[in-house]
Design a protein around this motif. Structure first.
Motif, mmCIF file in Angstrom:
data_model
loop_
_atom_site.group_PDB
_atom_site.id
_atom_site.type_symbol
_atom_site.label_atom_id
_atom_site.label_comp_id
_atom_site.label_asym_id
_atom_site.label_seq_id
_atom_site.Cartn_x
_atom_site.Cartn_y
_atom_site.Cartn_z
ATOM 1 N N GLY A 73 0.153 -8.442 11.436
ATOM 2 C CA GLY A 73 0.461 -7.299 12.395
ATOM 3 C C GLY A 73 0.650 -6.033 11.841
ATOM 4 N N ASN A 74 0.856 -5.216 12.803
ATOM 5 C CA ASN A 74 0.965 -3.814 12.683
ATOM 6 C C ASN A 74 2.227 -3.211 11.803
ATOM 7 N N ILE A 75 3.369 -4.258 12.043
ATOM 8 C CA ILE A 75 4.636 -3.923 11.140
ATOM 9 C C ILE A 75 4.343 -4.002 9.693
ATOM 10 N N GLN A 76 3.749 -5.263 9.292
ATOM 11 C CA GLN A 76 3.172 -5.396 7.803
ATOM 12 C C GLN A 76 2.443 -4.510 7.334
ATOM 13 N N GLN A 77 1.428 -3.883 8.167
ATOM 14 C CA GLN A 77 0.405 -2.836 7.779
ATOM 15 C C GLN A 77 0.894 -1.546 7.574
ATOM 16 N N GLN A 78 1.912 -1.145 8.110
ATOM 17 C CA GLN A 78 2.374 0.183 8.143
ATOM 18 C C GLN A 78 2.783 0.860 6.823
ATOM 19 N N THR A 79 2.842 0.013 5.580
ATOM 20 C CA THR A 79 3.047 0.430 4.382
ATOM 21 C C THR A 79 1.767 0.011 3.252
ATOM 22 N N LEU A 80 0.892 -0.054 4.115
ATOM 23 C CA LEU A 80 -0.533 -0.472 3.404
ATOM 24 C C LEU A 80 -1.690 0.548 3.642
ATOM 25 N N VAL A 82 -5.387 -0.160 4.443
ATOM 26 C CA VAL A 82 -6.161 -0.947 4.985
ATOM 27 C C VAL A 82 -7.643 -0.893 4.995
ATOM 28 N N VAL A 83 -8.304 -1.137 4.132
ATOM 29 C CA VAL A 83 -9.696 -0.968 4.010
ATOM 30 C C VAL A 83 -10.678 -2.159 4.629
ATOM 31 N N TYR A 84 -11.271 -1.640 5.676
ATOM 32 C CA TYR A 84 -12.268 -2.723 6.139
ATOM 33 C C TYR A 84 -13.878 -2.460 5.678
ATOM 34 N N GLY A 85 -14.492 -3.554 5.075
ATOM 35 C CA GLY A 85 -15.917 -3.471 5.126
ATOM 36 C C GLY A 85 -16.680 -4.435 6.016
ATOM 37 N N GLY A 86 -16.927 -3.658 7.137
ATOM 38 C CA GLY A 86 -17.466 -4.351 8.138
ATOM 39 C C GLY A 86 -18.968 -5.322 7.733
ATOM 40 N N ALA A 87 -19.814 -4.689 7.068
ATOM 41 C CA ALA A 87 -20.939 -4.855 6.454
ATOM 42 C C ALA A 87 -20.912 -6.365 5.715
ATOM 43 N N GLY A 89 -18.155 -8.084 5.498
ATOM 44 C CA GLY A 89 -16.879 -8.943 6.011
ATOM 45 C C GLY A 89 -15.658 -9.081 5.237
ATOM 46 N N ARG A 90 -15.205 -8.076 4.723
ATOM 47 C CA ARG A 90 -14.171 -8.069 3.776
ATOM 48 C C ARG A 90 -13.078 -7.193 4.178
ATOM 49 N N VAL A 91 -11.967 -7.421 3.742
ATOM 50 C CA VAL A 91 -10.839 -6.473 4.152
ATOM 51 C C VAL A 91 -10.024 -6.403 2.775
ATOM 52 N N GLY A 92 -9.494 -5.040 2.421
ATOM 53 C CA GLY A 92 -8.590 -5.005 1.214
ATOM 54 C C GLY A 92 -7.506 -4.287 1.335
ATOM 55 N N PHE A 93 -6.561 -4.410 0.580
ATOM 56 C CA PHE A 93 -5.076 -3.732 0.888
ATOM 57 C C PHE A 93 -4.855 -2.990 -0.415
ATOM 58 N N ALA A 94 -4.238 -1.974 -0.180
ATOM 59 C CA ALA A 94 -3.692 -1.060 -1.170
ATOM 60 C C ALA A 94 -2.068 -0.433 -0.826
ATOM 61 N N PRO A 95 -1.318 -0.224 -1.763
ATOM 62 C CA PRO A 95 -0.037 0.394 -1.433
ATOM 63 C C PRO A 95 -0.092 1.617 -0.815
ATOM 64 N N ASP A 96 1.231 2.113 -0.380
ATOM 65 C CA ASP A 96 1.195 3.613 0.278
ATOM 66 C C ASP A 96 0.385 4.073 1.227
ATOM 67 N N GLY A 97 0.557 3.132 2.460
ATOM 68 C CA GLY A 97 -0.052 3.638 3.711
ATOM 69 C C GLY A 97 0.751 4.541 4.285
ATOM 70 N N CYS A 98 1.026 4.490 5.468
ATOM 71 C CA CYS A 98 1.806 5.260 6.349
ATOM 72 C C CYS A 98 3.276 5.337 5.808
ATOM 73 N N LYS A 99 3.682 6.538 5.959
ATOM 74 C CA LYS A 99 5.278 6.773 5.583
ATOM 75 C C LYS A 99 6.060 7.175 6.123
#
Length: 99
Positions: A73-80, A82-87, A89-99
């Motif tokens: 969910g969006n609560i978990q993703q707020q600090t990350l 998130v990169v979507y590779g649509g073609a 079908g991959r998703v990646g995560f890195a620290p330091d998203g919304c602050k």
């Protein structure tokens, strides 16, 4: 979190604690391991949601059926980031998203 008293649920958040008057809270480490090897460790902002100091809830909601879809969910993703590779079908995560 077992050292803190439970309090009433809020909507879909059924695991809540009363942290009134508490100076230090030790938040357990929550880690999501996704198929394909992505591992995401949540900080406290992705683990707890505070409605107020007397009602702080685990920011996760269960499914009624193990076959139901799960949502990261969006609560978990707020600090990350998130990169979507649509073609691909991959998703990646890195620290330091919304602050």
């Amino acid at each position: 979190m077992s050292q803190h008293p439970n309090t009433s649920a809020v909507s879909i958040f059924d695991t809540c604690f009363d942290l009134s008057g508490v100076k230090t809270v030790t938040v357990p480490t929550v880690v999501f391991a996704f198929r394909g090897g992505a591992v995401v460790e949540l900080g406290w902002k992705g683990t707890l949601y505070a409605f107020n100091t007397s009602q702080v809830c685990l920011a996760l909601a269960g499914n009624k059926d193990d076959n139901d879809i799960a949502i990261f969910g969006n609560i978990q993703q707020q600090t990350l980031q998130v990169v979507y590779g649509g073609a691909g079908g991959r998703v990646g995560f890195a620290p330091d998203g919304c602050k």
